[in-house]
Motif scaffolding. Structure first.
Motif, PDB file in Angstrom:
ATOM      1  N   TYR A 113      46.883  66.478  56.522  1.00 57.01           N
ATOM      2  CA  TYR A 113      45.941  65.620  57.264  1.00 57.01           C
ATOM      3  C   TYR A 113      45.833  64.262  56.582  1.00 57.01           C
ATOM      4  N   TRP A 114      45.753  64.266  55.254  1.00 58.66           N
ATOM      5  CA  TRP A 114      45.642  62.995  54.534  1.00 58.66           C
ATOM      6  C   TRP A 114      46.955  62.218  54.539  1.00 58.66           C
ATOM      7  N   THR A 115      48.049  62.876  54.812  1.00 57.85           N
ATOM      8  CA  THR A 115      49.326  62.162  54.919  1.00 57.85           C
ATOM      9  C   THR A 115      49.704  61.921  56.373  1.00 57.85           C
ATOM     10  N   ASP A 116      48.723  62.071  57.265  1.00 57.62           N
ATOM     11  CA  ASP A 116      48.876  61.721  58.683  1.00 57.62           C
ATOM     12  C   ASP A 116      49.913  62.585  59.397  1.00 57.62           C
ATOM     13  N   GLY A 338      50.378  50.681  40.842  1.00 58.23           N
ATOM     14  CA  GLY A 338      51.651  51.339  41.082  1.00 58.23           C
ATOM     15  C   GLY A 338      51.527  52.777  41.539  1.00 58.23           C
ATOM     16  N   GLU A 339      50.319  53.338  41.510  1.00 57.40           N
ATOM     17  CA  GLU A 339      50.125  54.727  41.935  1.00 57.40           C
ATOM     18  C   GLU A 339      50.195  54.808  43.459  1.00 57.40           C
ATOM     19  N   MET A 340      50.874  55.814  43.967  1.00 57.60           N
ATOM     20  CA  MET A 340      51.154  55.918  45.392  1.00 57.60           C
ATOM     21  C   MET A 340      49.918  56.359  46.168  1.00 57.60           C
ATOM     22  N   VAL A 341      49.746  55.779  47.330  1.00 58.64           N
ATOM     23  CA  VAL A 341      48.704  56.180  48.270  1.00 58.64           C
ATOM     24  C   VAL A 341      49.399  56.643  49.545  1.00 58.64           C
ATOM     25  N   THR A 342      49.042  57.814  50.039  1.00 61.35           N
ATOM     26  CA  THR A 342      49.754  58.365  51.200  1.00 61.35           C
ATOM     27  C   THR A 342      48.851  58.625  52.397  1.00 61.35           C
ATOM     28  N   SER A 343      47.620  58.195  52.331  1.00 62.49           N
ATOM     29  CA  SER A 343      46.654  58.499  53.387  1.00 62.49           C
ATOM     30  C   SER A 343      46.249  57.227  54.123  1.00 62.49           C
ATOM     31  N   GLN A 344      46.248  57.289  55.432  1.00 56.52           N
ATOM     32  CA  GLN A 344      45.796  56.158  56.242  1.00 56.52           C
ATOM     33  C   GLN A 344      44.337  55.846  55.961  1.00 56.52           C
ATOM     34  N   GLN A 345      43.524  56.888  55.831  1.00 57.41           N
ATOM     35  CA  GLN A 345      42.108  56.669  55.548  1.00 57.41           C
ATOM     36  C   GLN A 345      41.919  55.999  54.192  1.00 57.41           C
TER      37      GLN A 345
END
Length: 1093
Positions: A113-116, A338-345
């Protein structure tokens, strides 16, 4: 292989027909994947199969004492092993091990869900549920479906699922609960999500009450649910930012709500209570970076808003701004560079925090150049974020990196520094640890009592869903996961045979709309829906809809009532489409990004996987509202004023002694014209002069057109804008400046006016024309002899008309220097808008005699003011935000067009929003009055719903909330659009604004009763008509409406307000002298007994 590709493999496996016997190779593959799981995952998987919990818990979620190993999150574990889990899902589907398959889906649900990726996962879940109906489906997945429906605009389906869980004590299929507390947890989460639905609908008081109910549920568990408590406290904070003070007092004084026990002093300011709730949410969720970011940004927003409230003194402002800045900085530091974010929210909230700290630093007098660069970085990031939302999976990682690079730029520009934090694994500073846990006495018994209060409402939704499905209660429980049928079935047109529908077979039709007696079926473009004004018609030979290039979503769209030209259209209503098939073939002009973004944001492309939509047919309502061309407004302005209003604290109007001679000439088109509806004087405008372009202001991006007229045109339209006035077409800019316009009568609310066909006039030819002497946007003084006098020359209200909550009313005597132009905002203007200003004062400040606005460029980011209106207090309140004007939706009404928009302060971060802009340039007051009218209707319908509830009538009606965005270039207002949530579903028109009604639609009975109610509630002075929206086939459950009209004697009559004649239309024709069954159920006094009738 990427996770998205693995998920697609799982979907293909679920779609493959079952084999009679599973091969040994497939079974061995399944066993190998299962055995390869790490010990922790294998344990979780077994607990999921055994239905140990209805939601996968975090380690810290239910513990009072947190050890270092508990300060981890399930998402971290899942992200490391997501490939192994999806491999197991694929092989278990093929091996027909349904319990394992649904258990794996349960475990990966939140992470995906957090990765859409919820959409594909839920498709797999539904396929497995249909294939193996006796295998339990976790309540978490059922509620996930409701969340996805909420985000996509399918509110009826979301509410149906949530009400089923609440009303049926959490029952979902064959899931077996371990304890009653688990059922209470499911009900608490369902109530929480339903509060989010009402928040999206702008029903702040009702939403706050539901969120409070969820808090009672979470606290009453044997071990309080910290994650649930933190989420609900954060939601409550956001709701309290938007709720009006009157409703806030009602919320605190509710005997079922022990406000001080949780949030302290009940006498504290609304925004400070909201900030306290958000801070508590931060502490409860301190071990999850996303939750900390979300809640701390909410806290900063509360403090920033409070710093401009009337309650905050000038000496306190800097202190609260510093606290707001600290909150936003904490949020920005939840991810390392540099840390990855994978959530649209998460991306959206990072952008909101970055923009908000930029605004805060501006008010803390940070260097202007630094603030400007930070603002440009936010705008660039928002443009990239818009692309991210509509990009395919392979492109998202790169866009995410670019977005976070811009966020990092903001952090460096504004000097965001790390804070002292002595606890590893926590994302909050030590200073936040002094927040004490609330000492509350919430019990399971108390939670049950709260649920009983909502029982009738949820029963009505379950009744509506059961009727649509045609199933009994047991079957409805089993099918809780599946999509509920909450759209309108085929509607016959017995009352209006000329509007009957028939499938359109040819793509070579010359016109979208048939002749008077033609039969026609129209096909709805399912990807581009938007309110009553918008309808995309597909004329493909197969009869099936085709997605537009800008379409992003599938399903039935938010669309207009598609109307036969022979019907009576809505005056000033946006109606259906009037374009022909040939016009659809015309190439669209290429629009380029310009202006605020530091670099152009290329047009995003639509992935093929998102561009397909099933076939849907438009319901031909056969009811339209009376429509007049703008040229049929017979306004008059005898005296032209010069010196427009410049500041909300300096509102003196000056009259010009030479305006008639200099601006209009001796034969002005704004002289009073007395004509019938078909008078030649209003049928064709004769230009008397040409227009000249005015140079744009410094820094203007050319997105809005500005035009000065040297003389008036022989037109009856409000602004005198006609196509004949410029044979060569408009100038490249798009905000229009006119040398003449009507002035605005305070407090009036009027819709824009629409074009009228000669055959579409009102049948009552003896009635006055709709553009009467007291038309919309005209403020005139009547002398003692009853004659029209000069225009009002003072902006000061009578003391009895002052609004005690309005900044302008309280400080109207303050003298401040005038800004450079009417639409240049001064510091005092910002103060008034951010603190709250009444409708009359806002219109006095922004109404224009010279300037019209029309958006020209799309795919551009802007600074903006987000204005919300409350009918209860009469106040507009602004928040500074950043908006991205996205793609045109390739559909147009008679008056407006639809545009995808994304703005940082929208109520639902994962939901889609739609902007509405006029096709012809309009004064800013048109947009403001559109919103004021819709929110007035919402105010009335909220009271009507109380009557339905009290009389146990199983139905509820809502109006979709509408807000205004003032587009800024620096401190200058350069544009204006209205925005509202995107809705999906079949659109149907129930009534028009004269006497027509669609009685073969069950919801019309409720609509007529609502009109009856508003007439009584307003003391016989107003009635809400032109009801249109989304409803269930039996009229029960939920109905969502948009774009109403209001006939009122409280305000001057105008193009959409027929005043006394409009009330007469409703009383005699639309409602009639005899009440229908819903009126009788509500025991409404008969209209024939009213003294006004």
């Amino acid at each position: 292989m990427e996770a998205g590709e693995l998920l697609e493999d799982c979907l293909r496996a679920a779609e493959t027909p079952l084999c009679a016997q599973v091969s040994e190779a497939v079974r061995l593959d399944y066993c190998h994947c299962k055995e390869s799981l790490c010990e922790e995952l294998a344990s979780l998987l077994q607990e999921a199969v055994e239905m140990k919990w209805p939601f996968v818990p975090e380690k810290w979620q239910y513990k009072l004492s947190i050890s270092p190993k508990d300060k981890t999150n399930l998402s971290d574990l899942i992200s490391k092993h997501v490939h192994s889990l999806l491999d197991l899902l694929r092989t278990s589907i093929r091996a027909q091990e349904s319990h394992t398959s649904l258990a794996v889906v349960f475990l990966v649900d939140r992470f995906l869900y957090w990765t859409d990726e919820s959409s594909r996962l839920l498709k797999i879940t539904k396929l497995l549920h249909k294939r193996h109906p006796d295998t339990p489906v976790a309540p978490q997945l059922v509620i996930r479906q409701a969340r996805v429906f909420l985000n996509s605009g399918k509110l009826q389906k979301a509410e149906s699922i949530l009400s089923s869980l609440i009303y049926r004590n959490g029952t979902t299929g064959c899931w077996v609960y371990r304890s009653d507390s688990d059922k209470a947890l499911v009900q608490a989460v369902s109530v929480q999500v339903r509060g989010m639905v009402l928040q999206k609908l702008g029903l702040w008081l009702q939403a706050a009450e539901l969120i409070w109910a969820s808090l009672v549920g979470y606290y009453s568990l044997p071990q309080p649910d910290k994650k649930g408590i933190g989420t609900s406290l954060g939601l409550l904070a956001n709701i309290l930012v938007s709720i009006n003070d009157e409703d806030f007092r009602a919320f605190k004084s509710n005997p079922d709500i022990d406000f001080p026990s949780l949030l302290g002093d009940s006498g504290s300011h609304r925004l400070l209570s909201a900030a306290q709730a958000a801070k508590m949410a931060v502490v409860y969720s301190q071990y999850t970076s996303l939750y900390v970011l979300t809640n701390v940004t909410a806290q900063g927003t509360c403090l920033l808003s409070y710093s401009f409230s009337l309650a905050c003194t000038a000496s306190e402002r800097a202190s609260f701004l510093q606290k707001a800045r600290e909150a936003f900085a904490i949020g920005l530091l939840t991810k390392a560079e540099g840390e990855m974010v994978t959530s649209q929210q998460e991306l959206h909230t990072f952008l909101k925090a970055a923009y908000s700290i930029t605004v805060t630093d501006k008010w803390l007098d940070a260097p202007k150049e630094v603030v400007m660069k930070a603002g440009q970085a936010c705008q660039q990031a928002l443009g990239l974020f818009y692309k991210y939302c509509h990009a395919g999976t392979p492109d998202k990682d790169g866009l995410c990196v670019e977005i976070m690079h811009e966020v990092t730029r903001v952090k460096h520009l504004l000097g965001v520094e790390p804070f002292p934090n002595s606890e590893k694994g926590s994302f909050i500073p030590d200073s936040y640890r002094n927040v004490k846990d609330a000492s509350v006495n919430f019990t399971q018994e108390g939670f049950s009592k709260i649920l009983v209060r909502f029982q009738k409402y949820h029963a009505s939704l379950c009744e509506g869903a059961k009727s649509c499905k045609g199933t009994d209660d047991k079957a409805a429980e089993q099918l809780c996961l599946t999509a509920l049928d909450t759209t309108v079935g085929p509607v016959t047109t017995e009352s209006f045979p000329e509007a009957s529908k028939q499938k359109l077979r040819s793509s070579h039709s010359s016109s979208v709309f048939p002749s008077k007696n033609a039969d026609l079926s129209l096909t709805l473009e399912s990807t581009d829906p938007l309110g009553s004004s918008w309808q995309k018609l597909s004329m493909i030979s197969s009869g099936s809809p085709q997605p537009s290039s800008s379409g992003r979503r599938s399903g039935r769209g938010q669309g207009a009532s598609v109307s036969d030209q022979s019907s009576i259209p809505t005056e000033s209503d946006d109606g259906g489409f009037s374009q022909s098939a040939d016009e659809n073939k015309k190439p669209k002009q290429q629009l380029h990004n310009s202006g605020f973004s530091s670099s152009p944001v290329p047009k995003s492309t639509t992935p093929n996987s998102l561009s397909h939509s099933p076939r849907f047919e438009v319901i031909q309502a056969g009811v339209e509202t009376v429509d007049y061309d703008t040229d049929h407004m017979t306004n008059v302005s005898d005296v032209e004023t010069e010196g427009s209003l410049h500041s909300l604290s300096q509102l003196a109007l000056k009259t010009s002694s030479s305006s008639l001679g200099e601006s209009f000439g001796s034969q002005s088109s704004w002289e009073k014209i007395s004509t019938g509806q078909n008078s030649p004087a209003c049928e064709k405008a004769q230009p008397s002069s040409l227009s000249k372009s005015r140079s744009k202001s410094a820094g203007s991006d050319g997105s809005f057109f500005i035009m000065d007229t040297l003389d008036s045109e022989s037109s009856c339209s409000p602004g005198g804008v006609t196509d004949q006035g410029n044979a060569e077409g408009p100038s490249p800019l798009e905000s229009h400046d006119l040398a003449h316009s009507n002035s605005l009568k305070p407090g009036s609310h009027r819709a824009p006016v629409a074009q009228r066909k000669p055959s579409q006039g009102v049948s009552d030819s003896s009635a006055p024309t709709e553009g009467s002497e007291e038309s919309s946007f005209e403020m005139l003084e009547i002398n003692q002899n009853g004659h029209r006098g000069k225009e009002v020359t003072t902006a000061h209200k009578d003391p009895q008309n002052l609004n005690a909550l309005c900044y302008r009313c309280l400080y109207q005597s303050a003298a401040v220097p005038a800004p450079d132009g009417q639409f240049m905002l001064s510091q005092q203007d910002y103060q008034a808008l951010l603190a709250g200003i009444c409708h009359e004062c806002l219109l006095r400040r922004l109404r224009s005699k010279t300037t019209l606005f029309k958006l020209k460029n799309v795919q551009t980011a802007y600074n903006a003011l987000h204005l919300k209106f409350s009918k209860a207090t009469g106040l507009w309140t602004a928040r500074e935000t950043c908006v991205y004007i996205g793609d045109l939706m390739e559909m147009e009404g008679k008056q407006r067009r639809a545009i995808w928009v994304q703005f940082l302060h929208q109520e639902e971060r994962l939901s889609s929003y739609v902007g509405k802009d006029y096709l012809k340039p309009r004064e800013i007051q048109f947009h403001l009055n559109d919103v004021e009218r819709q929110m007035t209707a919402q105010y009335y319908v909220t009271e009507f719903n109380k009557s339905l509830y009290d009389k146990e009538v199983l139905a509820q009606i809502f109006f979709i909330p509408s807000d205004t965005l003032l587009i800024l270039n620096g401190d200058e207002i350069v544009g204006c659009i209205t925005v509202e949530p995107y809705m999906l579903g079949d659109f149907v028109k129930l009534t028009n604004n004269t006497g027509k009604k669609k009685m073969d639609v069950e919801a019309t009975k409720y609509g007529l009763a609502f009109g009856h109610f508003t007439y009584l509630f307003s003391g016989g002075q107003e009635v809400v008509v032109d009801l249109q929206g989304w409803t269930t086939s039996n009229g029960k459950g939920l109905t969502y409406l948009t774009d109403p009209q209001i006939h009122s004697t409280r305000t001057p009559r105008g193009p959409s307000n027929f005043a006394e004649r409009g009330l007469e239309y409703f009383l005699k024709d639309q409602h009639g002298p005899t009440c229908k069954e819903v009126c009788n159920l509500l025991k409404l006094p008969p209209l024939t007994e009213q003294p006004h009738v």
